[in-house]
Scaffold this motif. Structure first.
Motif, PDB file in Angstrom:
ATOM      1  N   ASN A 109       0.827  -1.203   0.000  1.00 39.55           N
ATOM      2  CA  ASN A 109       0.000   0.000   0.000  1.00 39.55           C
ATOM      3  C   ASN A 109       0.861   1.253   0.000  1.00 39.55           C
ATOM      4  OD1 ASN A 109      -2.646  -1.373   0.348  1.00 39.55           O
ATOM      5  ND2 ASN A 109      -1.751  -1.997   2.300  1.00 39.55           N
ATOM      6  N   LEU A 110       0.722   2.072  -1.023  1.00 36.38           N
ATOM      7  CA  LEU A 110       1.499   3.301  -1.166  1.00 36.38           C
ATOM      8  C   LEU A 110       0.577   4.489  -0.907  1.00 36.38           C
ATOM      9  CD1 LEU A 110       3.267   2.354  -4.522  1.00 36.38           C
ATOM     10  CD2 LEU A 110       3.954   1.741  -2.184  1.00 36.38           C
ATOM     11  N   CYS A 111       1.020   5.385  -0.041  1.00 34.93           N
ATOM     12  CA  CYS A 111       0.158   6.493   0.374  1.00 34.93           C
ATOM     13  C   CYS A 111       0.927   7.815   0.278  1.00 34.93           C
ATOM     14  CB  CYS A 111      -0.330   6.245   1.801  1.00 34.93           C
ATOM     15  SG  CYS A 111      -1.631   7.365   2.355  1.00 34.93           S
ATOM     16  N   PRO A 112       1.013   8.411  -0.921  1.00 33.40           N
ATOM     17  CA  PRO A 112       1.656   9.716  -1.055  1.00 33.40           C
ATOM     18  C   PRO A 112       0.830  10.796  -0.354  1.00 33.40           C
ATOM     19  CG  PRO A 112       1.489   8.601  -3.178  1.00 33.40           C
ATOM     20  CD  PRO A 112       0.620   7.860  -2.228  1.00 33.40           C
ATOM     21  N   VAL A 113       1.505  11.661   0.398  1.00 33.87           N
ATOM     22  CA  VAL A 113       0.819  12.732   1.116  1.00 33.87           C
ATOM     23  C   VAL A 113       1.654  14.004   1.061  1.00 33.87           C
ATOM     24  CG1 VAL A 113      -0.636  11.420   2.713  1.00 33.87           C
ATOM     25  CG2 VAL A 113       1.775  11.698   3.242  1.00 33.87           C
ATOM     26  N   MET A 114       0.970  15.116   0.819  1.00 38.17           N
ATOM     27  CA  MET A 114       1.607  16.426   0.810  1.00 38.17           C
ATOM     28  C   MET A 114       0.814  17.333   1.741  1.00 38.17           C
ATOM     29  SD  MET A 114       2.265  16.875  -3.286  1.00 38.17           S
ATOM     30  CE  MET A 114       3.562  18.095  -3.096  1.00 38.17           C
ATOM     31  N   ASP A 115       1.518  18.129   2.518  1.00 40.19           N
ATOM     32  CA  ASP A 115       0.860  19.019   3.472  1.00 40.19           C
ATOM     33  C   ASP A 115       0.077  20.089   2.710  1.00 40.19           C
ATOM     34  OD1 ASP A 115       0.060  20.516   5.610  1.00 40.19           O
ATOM     35  OD2 ASP A 115       2.061  21.034   6.309  1.00 40.19           O
ATOM     36  N   ALA A 116      -1.246  20.106   2.897  1.00 40.88           N
ATOM     37  CA  ALA A 116      -2.101  21.094   2.242  1.00 40.88           C
ATOM     38  C   ALA A 116      -2.565  22.170   3.207  1.00 40.88           C
ATOM     39  CB  ALA A 116      -3.323  20.399   1.627  1.00 40.88           C
ATOM     40  N   SER A 119      -5.277  21.434   8.308  1.00 42.39           N
ATOM     41  CA  SER A 119      -5.572  20.050   8.737  1.00 42.39           C
ATOM     42  C   SER A 119      -5.945  19.148   7.567  1.00 42.39           C
ATOM     43  CB  SER A 119      -6.699  20.038   9.784  1.00 42.39           C
ATOM     44  OG  SER A 119      -6.314  20.735  10.944  1.00 42.39           O
ATOM     45  N   GLN A 120      -5.413  19.456   6.387  1.00 36.51           N
ATOM     46  CA  GLN A 120      -5.654  18.636   5.207  1.00 36.51           C
ATOM     47  C   GLN A 120      -4.328  18.216   4.583  1.00 36.51           C
ATOM     48  OE1 GLN A 120      -8.201  20.984   2.565  1.00 36.51           O
ATOM     49  NE2 GLN A 120      -9.906  19.623   3.072  1.00 36.51           N
ATOM     50  N   VAL A 121      -4.384  17.149   3.809  1.00 39.02           N
ATOM     51  CA  VAL A 121      -3.253  16.739   2.976  1.00 39.02           C
ATOM     52  C   VAL A 121      -3.767  16.495   1.562  1.00 39.02           C
ATOM     53  CG1 VAL A 121      -1.852  15.713   4.802  1.00 39.02           C
ATOM     54  CG2 VAL A 121      -3.581  14.311   3.649  1.00 39.02           C
ATOM     55  N   TYR A 122      -2.883  16.683   0.591  1.00 38.54           N
ATOM     56  CA  TYR A 122      -3.154  16.194  -0.755  1.00 38.54           C
ATOM     57  C   TYR A 122      -2.753  14.730  -0.760  1.00 38.54           C
ATOM     58  CZ  TYR A 122      -3.325  21.140  -2.035  1.00 38.54           C
ATOM     59  OH  TYR A 122      -3.627  22.467  -2.108  1.00 38.54           O
ATOM     60  N   ASN A 123      -3.617  13.890  -1.280  1.00 45.36           N
ATOM     61  CA  ASN A 123      -3.370  12.457  -1.168  1.00 45.36           C
ATOM     62  C   ASN A 123      -4.012  11.699  -2.318  1.00 45.36           C
ATOM     63  OD1 ASN A 123      -5.159   9.882   0.035  1.00 45.36           O
ATOM     64  ND2 ASN A 123      -2.967   9.751   0.445  1.00 45.36           N
ATOM     65  N   LEU A 160       4.094   5.686   3.692  1.00 45.17           N
ATOM     66  CA  LEU A 160       3.882   7.126   3.516  1.00 45.17           C
ATOM     67  C   LEU A 160       5.073   7.738   2.794  1.00 45.17           C
ATOM     68  CD1 LEU A 160       2.566   7.935   7.105  1.00 45.17           C
ATOM     69  CD2 LEU A 160       1.204   7.531   5.043  1.00 45.17           C
ATOM     70  N   VAL A 161       4.785   8.511   1.751  1.00 43.70           N
ATOM     71  CA  VAL A 161       5.834   9.154   0.973  1.00 43.70           C
ATOM     72  C   VAL A 161       5.387  10.575   0.665  1.00 43.70           C
ATOM     73  CG1 VAL A 161       4.888   8.247  -1.199  1.00 43.70           C
ATOM     74  CG2 VAL A 161       7.271   8.976  -1.116  1.00 43.70           C
ATOM     75  N   GLY A 162       6.324  11.509   0.629  1.00 40.71           N
ATOM     76  CA  GLY A 162       5.985  12.895   0.320  1.00 40.71           C
ATOM     77  C   GLY A 162       6.366  13.836   1.439  1.00 40.71           C
ATOM     78  N   ASP A 163       6.222  15.151   1.191  1.00 40.60           N
ATOM     79  CA  ASP A 163       6.623  16.129   2.198  1.00 40.60           C
ATOM     80  C   ASP A 163       5.666  16.158   3.381  1.00 40.60           C
ATOM     81  OD1 ASP A 163       4.492  17.434   0.898  1.00 40.60           O
ATOM     82  OD2 ASP A 163       5.341  19.407   1.344  1.00 40.60           O
ATOM     83  N   GLY A 164       4.513  15.488   3.273  1.00 38.13           N
ATOM     84  CA  GLY A 164       3.590  15.372   4.396  1.00 38.13           C
ATOM     85  C   GLY A 164       3.709  14.058   5.133  1.00 38.13           C
ATOM     86  N   ALA A 165       4.730  13.257   4.804  1.00 36.83           N
ATOM     87  CA  ALA A 165       4.839  11.916   5.380  1.00 36.83           C
ATOM     88  C   ALA A 165       5.042  11.969   6.897  1.00 36.83           C
ATOM     89  CB  ALA A 165       5.986  11.154   4.714  1.00 36.83           C
ATOM     90  N   HIS A 166       5.933  12.838   7.375  1.00 38.32           N
ATOM     91  CA  HIS A 166       6.173  12.922   8.815  1.00 38.32           C
ATOM     92  C   HIS A 166       4.919  13.384   9.545  1.00 38.32           C
ATOM     93  CE1 HIS A 166      10.231  11.858   9.958  1.00 38.32           C
ATOM     94  NE2 HIS A 166      10.709  12.433   8.863  1.00 38.32           N
ATOM     95  N   LEU A 186      14.024   8.396  -0.601  1.00 38.14           N
ATOM     96  CA  LEU A 186      12.936   8.231  -1.568  1.00 38.14           C
ATOM     97  C   LEU A 186      11.689   9.019  -1.181  1.00 38.14           C
ATOM     98  CD1 LEU A 186      13.116   4.357  -2.135  1.00 38.14           C
ATOM     99  CD2 LEU A 186      14.116   6.159  -3.558  1.00 38.14           C
ATOM    100  N   ARG A 187      11.768   9.757  -0.084  1.00 34.25           N
ATOM    101  CA  ARG A 187      10.561  10.342   0.499  1.00 34.25           C
ATOM    102  C   ARG A 187      10.101  11.598  -0.223  1.00 34.25           C
ATOM    103  NH1 ARG A 187      11.575  10.700   6.508  1.00 34.25           N
ATOM    104  NH2 ARG A 187      12.010   8.505   6.087  1.00 34.25           N
ATOM    105  N   TYR A 188      11.036  12.396  -0.706  1.00 32.20           N
ATOM    106  CA  TYR A 188      10.660  13.665  -1.336  1.00 32.20           C
ATOM    107  C   TYR A 188      10.367  13.470  -2.827  1.00 32.20           C
ATOM    108  CZ  TYR A 188      12.112  16.201   2.846  1.00 32.20           C
ATOM    109  OH  TYR A 188      12.223  16.682   4.116  1.00 32.20           O
TER     110      TYR A 188
END
Length: 232
Positions: A109-116, A119-123, A160-166, A186-188
């Protein structure tokens, strides 16, 4: 097919040159400098280092969104300018799908997330199969509560991958969900993932031209939200 790919959707900037699935060269910066200063010089320097001219490229690809509104505008404007100059087609690649390509070899399961913000993320969610990301959801802006509820109904670890992963890791882990951070290198977002997504778009006949290339924001900007609030 030679692809010049640009990535400036978040805090990092990246440029890659690929020929079909093969990565020829890539440059990456995470030094805080604005993308308007770094992105085009990175592209010019990479082409020069590879002994290539812009005319040797078949497709200009860019991470078209979602992501930082300013970063997307810079990347798309740069791609449009390069495509117009070289008279080449463009590929506006989903930023989230490009990130999924970088970890697709891990499977599961791959879950890319970016801080939007707010209290939201792009996903978007993907399944890694045979080194390829298989899309499970469309790109969206989603609240952390809604994402947690959705993931809670799934089986298996979510990578979790992306700048919103943490951000998501801390929140979702505290809720007891089975999540794991992608390896840091590989996160960014990176331009290789953009090029790989562009290759699939080219094979599917989904390229566009410079005039039609636009960012995909997936949400109104703060200025637009404030204007609508004043009107209402």
């Amino acid at each position: 097919m030679k692809i010049l790919a640009l990535e400036s959707s978040a805090v990092t900037a990246s440029v890659a040159i690929c020929e079909d699935e093969k990565l020829i060269a890539q440059t990456f910066q995470n030094n805080g400098l604005t993308h308007s200063v770094t992105l085009l010089p990175m592209a010019e320097g990479l082409l020069s280092a590879c002994g290539m001219a812009l005319g040797d490229v078949d497709v200009i690809a860019v991470a078209a969104g979602p992501g930082s509104f300013t970063g997307l505008r810079i990347g798309v404007a740069a791609a449009k300018g390069l495509a117009w100059a070289a008279q080449r087609p463009c590929a506006g690649v989903s930023t989230l799908e490009a990130m999924a390509w970088t970890v697709a070899h891990m499977g599961g399961n791959l879950c890319p997330v970016m801080d939007a913000r707010r209290s939201q993320v792009y996903n978007a969610r993907f399944l890694g199969q045979g080194g390829r990301p298989v899309r499970l959801t469309e790109d969206r802006a989603i609240g952390l509560n809604d994402l947690a509820e959705e993931l809670n109904a799934q089986k298996g670890t979510q990578i979790l991958v992306g700048d919103g992963a943490h951000l998501c890791y801390n929140d979702l882990k505290a809720r007891g969900l089975d999540v794991e951070l992608a390896p840091e290198h590989l996160r960014y977002p990176c331009a290789w993932g953009v090029a790989r997504g562009a290759l699939e778009m080219a094979r599917a006949g989904e390229l566009t031209d410079a005039a039609a290339l636009t960012p995909a924001y997936h949400r109104l900007s703060q200025a637009e939200r404030e204007r609508l609030a004043r009107q209402n």
